[in-house]
Design a protein around this motif. Structure first.
Motif, PDB file in Angstrom:
ATOM      1  N   PRO A  21       2.449  -9.100 -10.330  1.00  0.00           N
ATOM      2  CA  PRO A  21       3.253  -8.982  -9.110  1.00  0.00           C
ATOM      3  C   PRO A  21       2.354  -9.234  -7.906  1.00  0.00           C
ATOM      4  CG  PRO A  21       3.515  -7.046 -10.532  1.00  0.00           C
ATOM      5  CD  PRO A  21       2.364  -7.837 -11.066  1.00  0.00           C
ATOM      6  N   ARG A  65      -1.227 -10.254  -0.716  1.00  0.00           N
ATOM      7  CA  ARG A  65      -2.593 -10.429  -1.228  1.00  0.00           C
ATOM      8  C   ARG A  65      -3.658 -10.009  -0.220  1.00  0.00           C
ATOM      9  NH1 ARG A  65      -3.173 -15.174  -1.397  1.00  0.00           N
ATOM     10  NH2 ARG A  65      -1.155 -15.778  -0.626  1.00  0.00           N
ATOM     11  N   THR A  66      -3.376  -8.931   0.476  1.00  0.00           N
ATOM     12  CA  THR A  66      -4.395  -8.349   1.347  1.00  0.00           C
ATOM     13  C   THR A  66      -5.058  -7.165   0.649  1.00  0.00           C
ATOM     14  OG1 THR A  66      -2.915  -6.763   2.407  1.00  0.00           O
ATOM     15  CG2 THR A  66      -3.032  -8.964   3.375  1.00  0.00           C
TER      16      THR A  66
HETATM   17  C1  FAD Z   1      -8.579  -6.080   6.970  1.00  0.00           C
HETATM   18  C2  FAD Z   1      -7.879  -5.147   6.017  1.00  0.00           C
HETATM   19  C3  FAD Z   1      -7.695  -3.825   6.380  1.00  0.00           C
HETATM   20  C4  FAD Z   1      -7.004  -2.951   5.525  1.00  0.00           C
HETATM   21  N1  FAD Z   1      -6.821  -1.669   5.923  1.00  0.00           N
HETATM   22  C5  FAD Z   1      -6.116  -0.835   5.134  1.00  0.00           C
HETATM   23  C6  FAD Z   1      -5.861   0.490   5.549  1.00  0.00           C
HETATM   24  O1  FAD Z   1      -6.303   0.925   6.608  1.00  0.00           O
HETATM   25  N2  FAD Z   1      -5.113   1.280   4.738  1.00  0.00           N
HETATM   26  C7  FAD Z   1      -4.612   0.830   3.544  1.00  0.00           C
HETATM   27  O2  FAD Z   1      -3.930   1.597   2.861  1.00  0.00           O
HETATM   28  N3  FAD Z   1      -4.860  -0.423   3.123  1.00  0.00           N
HETATM   29  C8  FAD Z   1      -5.590  -1.252   3.874  1.00  0.00           C
HETATM   30  N4  FAD Z   1      -5.832  -2.532   3.434  1.00  0.00           N
HETATM   31  C9  FAD Z   1      -5.397  -2.930   2.081  1.00  0.00           C
HETATM   32  C10 FAD Z   1      -4.080  -3.681   1.977  1.00  0.00           C
HETATM   33  O3  FAD Z   1      -3.735  -4.321   3.160  1.00  0.00           O
HETATM   34  C11 FAD Z   1      -2.961  -2.761   1.554  1.00  0.00           C
HETATM   35  O4  FAD Z   1      -3.254  -2.225   0.304  1.00  0.00           O
HETATM   36  C12 FAD Z   1      -1.579  -3.459   1.477  1.00  0.00           C
HETATM   37  O5  FAD Z   1      -0.601  -2.470   1.332  1.00  0.00           O
HETATM   38  C13 FAD Z   1      -1.433  -4.454   0.359  1.00  0.00           C
HETATM   39  O6  FAD Z   1      -0.194  -5.139   0.506  1.00  0.00           O
HETATM   40  P1  FAD Z   1      -0.023  -6.636  -0.010  1.00  0.00           P
HETATM   41  O7  FAD Z   1       1.380  -7.027   0.193  1.00  0.00           O
HETATM   42  O8  FAD Z   1      -1.053  -7.512   0.587  1.00  0.00           O
HETATM   43  O9  FAD Z   1      -0.307  -6.420  -1.561  1.00  0.00           O
HETATM   44  P2  FAD Z   1      -1.108  -7.324  -2.588  1.00  0.00           P
HETATM   45  O10 FAD Z   1      -2.559  -7.350  -2.274  1.00  0.00           O
HETATM   46  O11 FAD Z   1      -0.430  -8.618  -2.766  1.00  0.00           O
HETATM   47  O12 FAD Z   1      -0.891  -6.441  -3.904  1.00  0.00           O
HETATM   48  C14 FAD Z   1      -1.405  -5.143  -4.017  1.00  0.00           C
HETATM   49  C15 FAD Z   1      -0.965  -4.515  -5.345  1.00  0.00           C
HETATM   50  O13 FAD Z   1       0.429  -4.310  -5.334  1.00  0.00           O
HETATM   51  C16 FAD Z   1       1.054  -5.018  -6.392  1.00  0.00           C
HETATM   52  N5  FAD Z   1       2.313  -5.538  -5.842  1.00  0.00           N
HETATM   53  C17 FAD Z   1       2.487  -6.367  -4.790  1.00  0.00           C
HETATM   54  N6  FAD Z   1       3.792  -6.589  -4.557  1.00  0.00           N
HETATM   55  C18 FAD Z   1       4.467  -5.879  -5.484  1.00  0.00           C
HETATM   56  C19 FAD Z   1       5.848  -5.691  -5.780  1.00  0.00           C
HETATM   57  N7  FAD Z   1       6.793  -6.290  -5.047  1.00  0.00           N
HETATM   58  N8  FAD Z   1       6.183  -4.899  -6.816  1.00  0.00           N
HETATM   59  C20 FAD Z   1       5.233  -4.306  -7.562  1.00  0.00           C
HETATM   60  N9  FAD Z   1       3.924  -4.431  -7.338  1.00  0.00           N
HETATM   61  C21 FAD Z   1       3.540  -5.208  -6.314  1.00  0.00           C
HETATM   62  C22 FAD Z   1       0.058  -6.068  -6.809  1.00  0.00           C
HETATM   63  O14 FAD Z   1       0.205  -6.393  -8.179  1.00  0.00           O
HETATM   64  C23 FAD Z   1      -1.251  -5.371  -6.543  1.00  0.00           C
HETATM   65  O15 FAD Z   1      -1.613  -4.537  -7.592  1.00  0.00           O
HETATM   66  C24 FAD Z   1      -6.538  -3.416   4.269  1.00  0.00           C
HETATM   67  C25 FAD Z   1      -6.742  -4.753   3.904  1.00  0.00           C
HETATM   68  C26 FAD Z   1      -7.415  -5.618   4.763  1.00  0.00           C
HETATM   69  C27 FAD Z   1      -7.608  -7.024   4.321  1.00  0.00           C
END
Ligand code: FAD
Lengths: 452, 248
Positions: free
Chosen positions: A59, A63-64
Motif C-alpha cells: 500500500p 511516500r513521505t
Molecule cells: C520532512 C519530513 C518530516 C516529517 N515529519 C513528521 C512528523 O513530524 N511526524 C510524523 O508523524 N511523521 C513525520 N514524517 C513522516 C511521514 O510524513 C508520515 O509518516 C506520513 O504520515 C506518511 O504518509 P504518506 O502518505 O507519505 O505514507 P507513505 O510513506 O506512502 O506510507 C507510509 C506507510 O503507510 C502505508 N500506507 C500508505 N497508504 C496506505 C493506505 N491507504 N492504506 C494502508 N496503508 C497505507 C504504507 O504501506 C507504509 O507502510 C515526516 C516526513 C518527512 C519527509
C-alpha cells in the motif's frame, strides 16, 4: 495488455524507481509494477488478483514515510492511492469530512480552512502525504501537544482486508461501544493489515490568532522548567525544540539569518493563542521571569503573521536542510519529564562511541519525542554509514529500554525498525500482533517483511 | 538629525480579509493587526541610518485610538527612541494624516520624514506626497536604496522600467518600497526596555488639525470567487477544453 486491466498500471523503469520507495534511501526500489485503483471496488479486484497470482501488495500513499513502510524492493506490486483523492463529503455541523484515502493531507487542511474549520494535525511533509498514509502511520507532528495524533481524529474507515473483504469501521460515530474497535487496529498498522480506501475525519473550529516565540535556553536543565511555566501560563499549540547545530544547516540551506545571537545550546519555537494584547503581555512577563531565573538567555516574538511563519521556518526546514547528509534518524520518545536526562545520556553515548559523527537534535519536546539525526560524514558511503548507524542503534535502544521509552515515537517501524521492535514491545505483544495480522491477511499479501 | 517615522495599524498582510455582511467595511474584530509592512521597512531604514551614526533620534508616530499604542510599542522595541500617538477615532483620510504629520514636523523639526509608500489597507499611496506638498519640501518616493551625505539624500526609486536615482535636499519626505530592506525581529529584552521608553499622546484638536472629509466610502465588496479548477485526463482533453474556451 497488462494483467491489471482495466486498472491503470505502470512498469517503466522510471516509474518503478519513483513509486518503489519512500523518503528513505537505504533500500533499492524494485517493484514489479505500480497500479492506480480508482475505487474501493478496484482495490478489492487487486486483492483477488493478488491471491490468484500469488502477488504481494505494498500500500502506498505520499511516500513521505521515514521507515521504509512503502518501499517495494523485492518484486511487489505497489498499490498507489494517488488517483483516489476525492473529497466525498464535508459536514459543517458535525463537523467532519469523508474523503478517499489518497487525498493529500495538505489539501484536507485547505478544504477544512475554506469551510471555516480546521484540521490540526500538521507536520513538515503534510502537503505531500496522504490521508490514508497518515492514518496508516498515525502521524503526529507539531501540534500533538494540543490536538493529539491522527488517531484522535479518525471517526470511520473503509478497509479492504487480505481476503478482499470490505470493512466499514465505526461509520463516523462518536459513540459506539460494541466490542473491539478494529478501527484503532488499522491506525498505525503501516499497511500490514489492509488497505484503507476511505476515511471519515473529525474537524474542529480554528483556534484564535497565534503568535510565535523563539527562545534560547541557557542549558539542558532549563528546558523543562521553561516548558512547565509556559504551558501553565499560556495556551500552547506547539513547543518545538532544536539544537544550535540545526540552525547552521537551516541557515546554509535557506540563506536566512538567524534572528537571535545563536549562542544558546538549545532553542524552541513556541506557538500560543494570542487573541489580544493580554496574552502578549503574559508571554513577556513569563519571559522576564524565566530570564531572571537564568533559564532563558535570548528570545524574540512574532509581530506579524509573516514573522510567525519566518520563525517557524527555523524548526520546519531542519529535516530538509540535513537531508543531503542522508542522516541516520532515530525517532525516540520517553516520558516528558525524563527528556533532559535522556537527551544528556544519549549525547554522551554518541560522542563517546562515535566522536567523528555529528548529531542534530530536534523534536516535539512537549510530547517527550526527540528526533536524533546522525549525519553522514562527507567521505563516507551511504552503505558504510548505514551499517555504522545499525551498530550504534543497539546502544541507543538499550538506553531507550532503560528509560522505558519507545524506539519509534511517530515514524513507525516499516523496514527500518523491524529488528528493534523488541526493545519497546514484549515477545507476547509481538506474537499477538502476528496473530492479528494472520486474521486480517491470512496469505500475507500486504507489505511482507514490514513491522514484525 | 531626527527622523520621524509614521506607523499605521492595519489588518495583517497574511489575513484573508472578509467584508462585513452589510458591505460597510472589512471585519477587524478578532483579526490579527500589524504595522503596515511598508512602514515597518521605513522604520528599519531609519534605525539603520541612526546605527550608522547619521541620525541622533528616531521618533515613531501613529494616528488612531489607544490600540495603535501596540504598534508604537513594537516600533520602540525595534529601536525607536520615543513615540507619539495622535489620538483620533474613525476613518483618517490621507489628507488628514498628512496635515497631522505636518504639525508633528513643525513640532519636532526632523531632517527626514519616512513613510511607507502606501498602507496595505486602503492602498491610497498619497500621504507622503501630500505631506511633501504641505511642507513644501522635496520628496523621494518608492525608495529601494537610501544614502545620506552633505545634507542630501541619494535615493534609488523603483519605477516601472527599473531604478531611477535622484538626489534630494534635506529635510525631505521619503517613502519606502518593498525591497529597501528586511525588517529585524524584536528581541524580547528590547520589548521590556521599550516599556520604559516615552510614549506621548496628543489629539488632533491639541495639534489644531482640520479633518478632511473629501472621501466617502460607499460600499465594500469581496473579489469575485475564483471558479473551480478542472482536472483533465489527457493532453487531448486539455487541448479540446482550451479550444472550447477560445484560449487556443
Ligand atoms: C520532512 C519530513 C518530516 C516529517 N515529519 C513528521 C512528523 O513530524 N511526524 C510524523 O508523524 N511523521 C513525520 N514524517 C513522516 C511521514 O510524513 C508520515 O509518516 C506520513 O504520515 C506518511 O504518509 P504518506 O502518505 O507519505 O505514507 P507513505 O510513506 O506512502 O506510507 C507510509 C506507510 O503507510 C502505508 N500506507 C500508505 N497508504 C496506505 C493506505 N491507504 N492504506 C494502508 N496503508 C497505507 C504504507 O504501506 C507504509 O507502510 C515526516 C516526513 C518527512 C519527509
Amino acid at each position: 495488455m497488462s494483467r491489471f486491466d482495466p486498472i491503470e498500471s505502470l512498469t517503466d523503469d522510471e516509474s518503478l524507481a519513483h513509486y518503489g520507495r519512500d523518503w528513505t534511501r537505504f533500500w533499492p526500489a524494485r517493484p514489479e509494477a505500480v497500479v492506480f485503483p480508482r475505487s474501493t471496488e478496484e482495490v478489492v479486484d487487486l486483492v483477488r488478483l493478488a491471491r490468484r497470482d500469488g502477488l504481494k501488495l505494498v500500500p502506498s500513499g505520499g511516500r513521505t514515510g521515514l521507515s521504509g513502510g512503502a518501499v517495494a524492493s523485492s518484486g511487489e506490486v505497489v498499490v498507489s492511492l494517488e488517483k483516489m483523492r476525492e473529497l466525498v463529503e464535508l459536514d459543517t455541523t458535525e463537523p467532519g469530512l469523508r474523503a478517499q484515502a489518497g487525498l493529500p493531507v495538505g489539501e484536507l487542511q485547505r478544504r477544512a480552512t475554506e469551510a471555516g474549520l480546521y484540521y490540526p494535525v500538521d507536520w513538515a511533509a503534510a502537503a505531500s502525504s496522504q490521508l490514508g498514509g497518515s492514518i496508516a502511520t498515525n502521524a503526529g507532528g507539531i501540534r500533538v501537544l494540543r490536538y493529539g495524533m491522527t488517531r484522535d481524529w479518525v471517526q470511520g474507515l473503509t478497509v479492504v482486508t487480505g481476503t478482499g473483504e470490505v470493512l466499514e469501521l465505526n461509520r463516523g460515530l462518536v459513540k459506539n461501544n460494541t466490542g473491539l474497535d478494529l478501527r484503532h487496529l488499522m491506525i498505525g498498522s503501516e499497511g500490514v493489515l489492509g488497505i484503507i480506501t476511505e476515511a471519515t475525519m473529525a474537524l474542529t473550529r480554528p483556534p484564535p490568532e497565534q503568535s510565535v516565540l523563539l527562545i534560547g535556553f541557557a542549558g539542558l536543565s532549563s528546558i523543562m522548567p521553561v516548558f512547565t511555566e509556559l504551558r501553565a501560563g499560556l495556551t500552547l499549540s506547539a513547543f518545538e525544540f532544536f539544537d544550535r547545530r540545526s540552525i547552521e544547516y537551516v541557515a546554509g540551506a535557506t540563506g536566512e539569518d538567524f534572528p537571535l545571537d545563536g549562542e544558546c545550546p538549545y532553542y524552541a519555537v513556541v506557538e500560543f493563542d494570542d487573541p489580544g494584547q493580554a496574552s502578549q503581555e503574559r508571554a513577556l512577563e513569563l519571559f522576564e521571569r524565566l530570564a531572571e531565573a537564568g533559564h532563558l538567555a535570548d528570545g524574540t516574538i512574532s509581530q506579524s503573521l509573516t514573522q510567525a511563519k519566518e520563525l517557524w521556518r527555523w524548526r520546519e526546514a531542519i529535516s530538509e536542510s540535513i537531508s543531503p547528509m542522508t542522516p541516520y534518524k532515530n525517532d525516540l520518545s520517553v516520558r516528558v519529564s525524563r527528556v533532559p536526562e535522556f537527551l544528556d545520556a544519549l549525547d554522551r553515548l554518541v560522542s563517546e562511541h562515535y566522536p567523528e559523527f555529528e548529531v542534530v537534535w530536534f523534536g516535539h519536546i512537549g510530547d517527550g519525542n526527540l528526533h536524533m539525526n546522525v549525519l553522514r560524514p562527507e567521505d563516507w558511503s551511504i552503505g558504510n554509514f548505514h551499517a555504522a548507524g545499525r551498530e550504534l542503534s543497539p546502544r541507543v535502544f538499550e538506553l531507550v529500554r532503560q528509560f522505558e521509552g519507545s524506539v519509534s515515537a511517530e515514524h513507525g517501524v516499516g523496514l527500518l525498525k523491524r529488528e528493534d521492535l523488541h526493545y519497546t514491545r514484549s515477545k507476547a505483544e509481538i506474537e499477538l500482533m502476528r496473530q492479528i495480522k494472520a486474521a486480517f491477511d491470512p496469505e500475507g499479501i500486504f507489505n511482507p517483511g514490514k513491522v514484525f | 538629525m531626527k527622523i520621524l517615522v509614521t506607523l499605521k495599524r492595519v489588518v495583517d498582510y497574511n489575513v484573508r480579509v472578509r467584508v462585513k455582511s452589510d458591505g460597510s467595511g472589512v471585519e477587524t474584530d478578532g483579526v490579527k493587526m500589524s504595522i503596515n509592512p511598508f512602514d515597518e521597512i521605513a522604520l528599519e531604514e531609519a534605525l539603520r541610518i541612526k546605527e550608522r551614526g547619521e541620525a541622533e533620534e528616531v521618533i515613531v508616530a501613529s494616528i488612531g485610538g489607544d490600540e495603535v499604542q501596540q504598534q508604537l510599542r513594537t516600533g520602540l522595541a525595534m529601536g525607536a527612541d520615543r513615540a507619539i500617538q495622535v489620538s483620533a477615532d474613525g476613518d483618517v483620510q490621507p489628507l488628514t494624516a498628512a496635515r497631522t504629520f505636518l504639525k508633528l514636523v513643525e513640532k519636532e523639526e526632523p531632517g527626514i520624514v519616512f513613510l511607507g509608500k502606501q498602507a496595505i489597507d486602503d492602498d491610497a499611496n498619497q500621504t507622503g506626497q501630500m505631506l511633501a506638498a504641505l511642507w513644501d519640501r522635496p520628496q523621494a518616493t518608492f525608495a529601494s536604496k537610501v544614502e545620506l551625505a552633505d545634507g542630501k539624500a541619494t535615493v534609488a526609486r523603483e519605477v516601472d522600467s527599473g531604478l531611477e536615482t535622484i538626489e534630494v535636499d534635506l529635510p525631505a519626505v521619503l517613502t519606502s518600497d518593498l525591497r529597501l530592506n528586511e525588517p529585524r525581529f524584536v528581541k524580547l529584552p528590547e520589548i521590556m526596555k521599550a516599556k520604559r521608553k516615552p510614549l506621548e499622546t496628543l489629539s488632533l484638536e491639541d495639534l489644531g488639525v482640520e479633518r478632511a472629509g473629501g472621501i466617502e466610502a460607499v460600499s465594500y465588496e469581496p473579489p469575485p470567487q475564483r471558479g473551480g479548477g478542472k482536472v483533465v485526463e489527457s493532453v487531448d482533453e486539455l487541448v479540446s477544453e482550451l479550444k472550447s474556451k477560445g484560449l487556443l
